[in-house]
Design an enzyme around this catalytic site. Structure first.
Site, mmCIF file in Angstrom:
data_model
loop_
_atom_site.group_PDB
_atom_site.id
_atom_site.type_symbol
_atom_site.label_atom_id
_atom_site.label_comp_id
_atom_site.label_asym_id
_atom_site.label_seq_id
_atom_site.Cartn_x
_atom_site.Cartn_y
_atom_site.Cartn_z
ATOM 1 N N ASP A 160 2.064 4.780 6.217
ATOM 2 C CA ASP A 160 1.039 3.781 5.935
ATOM 3 C C ASP A 160 -0.081 3.794 6.970
ATOM 4 O O ASP A 160 0.098 4.245 8.106
ATOM 5 C CB ASP A 160 1.665 2.377 5.958
ATOM 6 C CG ASP A 160 2.496 2.085 4.711
ATOM 7 O OD1 ASP A 160 2.808 3.037 3.964
ATOM 8 O OD2 ASP A 160 2.842 0.905 4.506
ATOM 9 N N HIS B 262 -3.385 1.691 -0.331
ATOM 10 C CA HIS B 262 -2.930 0.642 0.604
ATOM 11 C C HIS B 262 -4.095 -0.303 0.924
ATOM 12 O O HIS B 262 -4.139 -0.876 2.012
ATOM 13 C CB HIS B 262 -2.376 1.315 1.861
ATOM 14 C CG HIS B 262 -1.561 0.427 2.760
ATOM 15 N ND1 HIS B 262 -0.613 -0.466 2.314
ATOM 16 C CD2 HIS B 262 -1.555 0.300 4.114
ATOM 17 C CE1 HIS B 262 -0.063 -1.093 3.347
ATOM 18 N NE2 HIS B 262 -0.633 -0.650 4.455
ATOM 19 N N HIS C 236 -7.007 -3.477 4.492
ATOM 20 C CA HIS C 236 -5.722 -4.007 4.928
ATOM 21 C C HIS C 236 -5.641 -5.532 4.990
ATOM 22 O O HIS C 236 -5.064 -6.110 5.933
ATOM 23 C CB HIS C 236 -5.343 -3.405 6.286
ATOM 24 C CG HIS C 236 -3.857 -3.221 6.483
ATOM 25 N ND1 HIS C 236 -3.063 -4.197 7.039
ATOM 26 C CD2 HIS C 236 -3.030 -2.202 6.187
ATOM 27 C CE1 HIS C 236 -1.815 -3.759 7.097
ATOM 28 N NE2 HIS C 236 -1.756 -2.556 6.566
ATOM 29 N N HIS D 212 4.393 4.951 9.947
ATOM 30 C CA HIS D 212 2.939 4.754 10.051
ATOM 31 C C HIS D 212 2.272 5.952 10.722
ATOM 32 O O HIS D 212 2.735 6.407 11.769
ATOM 33 C CB HIS D 212 2.640 3.484 10.855
ATOM 34 C CG HIS D 212 3.075 2.229 10.173
ATOM 35 N ND1 HIS D 212 4.384 1.789 10.211
ATOM 36 C CD2 HIS D 212 2.405 1.341 9.406
ATOM 37 C CE1 HIS D 212 4.484 0.671 9.497
ATOM 38 N NE2 HIS D 212 3.305 0.381 8.998
HETATM 39 ZN ZN LIG Z 1 -0.201 -1.289 6.363
#
Ligand SMILES: [Zn+2]
Length: 206
Positions: A28, A79, A83, A173
């Site tokens: 991510d 995503h 954010h 991540h």
């Molecule tokens: Zn995220």
């Protein structure tokens, strides 16, 4: 390139050869200049395909990294643009967050993402309904080693390896901060899961 069928996920477990164990590795918050290239290099060395849940504004900044991920056979999914917590945004903002990201991903990959991972995993009935209205399937995760808190590479690897089971969706991540520990943990995770007989599939939400 391995001849993995990207549609296998849609077909579910029965389509996978008996005894096959599989996991979904997801990254991510990228792409990021420093860490995404390192992650791609390691995945390539281990011949593993993963899913990148990208932040749209980072794709705008580093389009070549999203293009490279696509060319290497990884899945690139949505995503959001910047954010936000999708539980707290208007429908107008929701659409903007998803569609702008779609457009930037499509420019590099040629396809529109079908999976949406809401930031912070923050979802509810409204978020789910809005995602569906935009043709998205919400994809969360089942294994979270909290790599973003930087507990140390060996702790990250240990947490993943202790919790993983067939069908797990592993959250890591490659952007949003210093991800050097995630990068350092990755070879150990891949080596061990391969030794346990796991194969890796990207997510497509088809
Ligand atoms: Zn995220």
């Amino acid at each position: 390139m391995e001849a993995l069928d990207p549609g296998v996920e849609a077909l579910g477990a029965p389509a996978v050869a008996a005894g096959t164990k599989w996991v979904y590795l997801t990254f991510d918050d990228g792409p990021s200049a420093r860490y995404t290239a390192q992650v791609l290099k390691i995945l390539h060395a281990y011949k593993v395909r993963a899913t990148f849940f990208v932040v749209g504004q980072n794709v705008k900044r580093y389009p070549y990294l999203t293009r490279r991920a696509d060319r290497l056979g990884h899945s690139v999914q949505n995503h959001t643009w910047s954010h936000p917590n999708l539980r707290n945004v208007s429908w107008k903002t929701f659409k903007y967050q998803i569609r702008t990201t779609d457009r930037y991903v499509r420019a590099q990959t040629g396809y529109t993402p079908r999976c949406l991972r809401p930031p912070y995993g923050a979802t509810n009935r409204i978020v789910a309904r809005r995602a569906a209205a935009l043709g998205k399937t919400i994809k969360l995760w089942s294994v979270d080693p909290r790599d973003w808190a930087r507990p140390g590479a060996s702790v990250i690897a240990r947490r993943v390896l202790a919790k993983v089971q067939p069908g797990s969706v592993i959250l890591l991540h490659d952007g949003g901060g210093n991800r050097s520990q995630t990068v350092a943990a990755l070879p150990k995770i891949l080596k061990t899961l391969k030794a346990r007989g796991y194969v890796f599939y990207p997510l497509w939400c088809q």
